[in-house]
Design a protein around this motif. Structure first.
Motif, short mmCIF file in Angstrom:
data_model
loop_
_atom_site.label_atom_id
_atom_site.label_comp_id
_atom_site.label_asym_id
_atom_site.label_seq_id
_atom_site.Cartn_x
_atom_site.Cartn_y
_atom_site.Cartn_z
N GLU A 73 65.01 55.39 49.17
CA GLU A 73 66.36 54.89 48.97
C GLU A 73 66.46 54.17 47.62
N HIS A 74 66.60 54.94 46.58
CA HIS A 74 66.89 54.34 45.28
C HIS A 74 67.63 55.37 44.44
N ARG A 77 65.81 58.65 42.70
CA ARG A 77 64.87 59.47 43.43
C ARG A 77 64.96 60.94 43.04
#
Length: 525
Positions: A73-74, A77
């Motif tokens: 979750e960034h 990615r």
């Protein structure tokens, strides 16, 4: 051999198919290694340890897990490799742990085109460990039938030591990683060559075939060199008999394929270069001779030439790196078979230096061929001699399958231990107790080769036998019977089959013999 490069760019800019990370085991969750170095050029991965825990990954030694990058979750990615591979190091995070982790990851990535290694590589020692581990872990025996899965094709190691992009520099980029990678490539190729030789079927790797391989390998490493010369000399069976090499000739006399002694010499163009002689046991197949081994012991006996393969590969690596150390490898090659002309228990042979030996056990043949080669080696008056052999089953009983023994002159023995520690190989110092010398006494010759029926201290008795042939020359004996061949599952950077154990230690040992005056600044005329 896999292609390897370094990069100081971010992981997103390098790309790749798989991004490799390492993690140390902790009570709460795995801890990613290298946040202060290798991971500094990655996006925020702070959520990854918790995700790993939910997957049941504890970072146990040699454990691996693959995580789709899409699970992170960034915001960046999508710019990373599509897959993360995380390898566990247990509770280790030192150089040895990095070498093993890189090797374990590379083994798991067979068939992959491009992997980016983001293990800590901010020092030359760490970079060397990651590069060596990845290259050695990516090994496959190419002559397998059917063909194996292709090894990992491309390796990129993220490191601040690599060259910066030209757009950030006013002059050509400096590459502090280049010499580290060059040594890693040479070492990995030497280890792979040793593994290949050990893995070859004994019908293919006869003494004569081994000789031809040595000639080809030396020819590939030697021509056109200005920093020294590489020479190969071969003693055939007729010369062995004529020159008094009774140990090698006697062991090989029962086989269709005759024995050989090979001398491979790297002579650098430096004044007063120290001379190291490396002697290797090269029994290309060991049936035990007339003292026949049990059938269950024979399948791995194609590996009884690992000592010769190791000293040859280390010598050629020294030449390729241009080490200012004169290095002479002696390969004592024979098949030990129970033919009609085979050596008998009770025979007496004469070694090259004139020592007579009563043969009480034809399965204690390694010490006979080594005796001849050691005697020939010390006749050239080297500064130090080291022999390497898969010599005794007693070594495995004493130290297991992953730790080798070293014994001999204290200074040389300690030098081997120090080199092995840096090379990431496990050697343990062993004594040569004086009272065991009585086991070698014979009423019919100067020595006997074995005390039949007495297994006490068998590894040490073998070392005492070899000591008889080195005179006053500083010497060490390396018994690698266990670590040279892995019958079980692969682990770390170590494959099943031939391991190449000992090559890294010998190369480090040779490098340790270089002094400031021998760095190549004082060239010979």
């Amino acid at each position: 051999m896999s292609e390897i490069t370094t990069s100081s760019l971010s992981a997103a800019e390098v790309g790749g198919d798989v991004l490799v990370l390492a993690a140390r085991a902790e009570a709460d969750a795995p801890v990613l290694l290298g946040e202060e170095s290798g991971l500094g050029i990655l996006p925020d991965l702070s959520a990854l340890p918790a995700l790993l825990s939910t997957l049941g990954f504890t970072a146990a030694l040699d454990a691996v897990v693959r995580v789709p990058t899409a699970a992170l979750e960034h915001s960046r990615r999508d710019s990373l490799a599509p897959t993360l591979l995380v390898v566990g190091t247990g509770d280790g995070d030192d150089v040895a742990a990095l070498r093993r982790a890189a090797g374990r990851a590379a083994r798991d990535l067979a068939g992959t085109e491009h992997a980016v290694f983001a293990l800590p590589a901010d020092t030359t020692e760490r970079l060397a460990a990651v590069a060596e581990g990845a290259l050695e872990g990516a090994y496959v025996w190419s002559r397998r039938i059917p063909e194996p899965t292709a090894p990992l094709a491309r390796i990129t190691v993220l490191t601040p030591l690599g060259p910066l992009p030209r757009t950030l520099l006013r002059r050509s980029p400096a590459d502090g990683a280049a010499p580290v990678l060059q040594r890693a490539r040479v070492l990995a190729e030497a280890v792979a060559a040793t593994r290949d030789l050990v893995n070859d079927p004994p019908a293919s790797l006869t003494p004569t075939a081994f000789v031809e391989y040595a000639r080809r390998a030396a020819a590939a490493a030697g021509p056109g060199r200005k920093d020294g010369r590489l020479e190969v000399e071969v003693y055939d069976d007729k010369r062995l008999a004529a020159d008094g090499f009774g140990g090698i000739a006697g062991v090989g006399q029962g086989a269709v394929h005759p024995p050989r002694l090979v001398r491979v010499a790297w002579t650098p163009r430096v004044k007063d270069a120290e001379h190291v002689a490396l002697v290797g046991k090269g029994i290309t197949f060991d049936s035990g001779g007339l003292s026949l081994k049990p059938p269950t012991s024979m399948p791995t006996m194609k590996s009884d030439m690992a000592g010769a393969a190791t000293v040859l590969s280390a010598t050629l690596a020294a030449a390729r790196l241009g080490l200012p150390v004169k290095t002479t490898a002696w390969l004592a090659l024979a098949e030990n078979l129970p033919g009609g002309a085979a050596q008998r228990p009770g025979d007496v042979v004469t070694i090259f230096d004139g020592t007579t030996v009563e043969v009480t056990n034809t399965d204690a043949e390694g010490r006979l061929v080594l005796a001849d080669a050691l005697a020939a080696a010390v006749a050239e008056e080297p500064d130090v001699v080291v022999d390497v052999a898969t010599l005794t089953g007693a070594q495995i009983v004493a130290l297991g399958e992953r730790v080798a023994a070293v014994m001999g002159s204290e200074s040389v023995r300690d030098g081997v231990i120090a080199a092995a520690e840096r090379a990431g190989e496990d050697f343990w110092p062993m004594p040569l107790p004086a009272y065991l010398r009585a086991n070698l006494e014979s009423p019919f010759a100067d020595l006997r080769n074995a005390a039949v029926g007495n297994r006490a201290g068998g590894m040490l008795v073998a070392g005492l036998f070899l000591r008889e042939f080195v005179g006053r020359t500083p010497w060490a004996h390396l018994d690698i019977a266990g670590p040279a061949y892995n019958e079980k599952s692969a682990w770390g950077l170590t494959p099943t089959g031939g391991t190449g154990f000992g090559v890294a230690t010998l190369l480090a040992f040779l490098e340790d013999r270089i002094t400031g005056a021998r760095q190549g600044t004082d060239r010979a005329e």
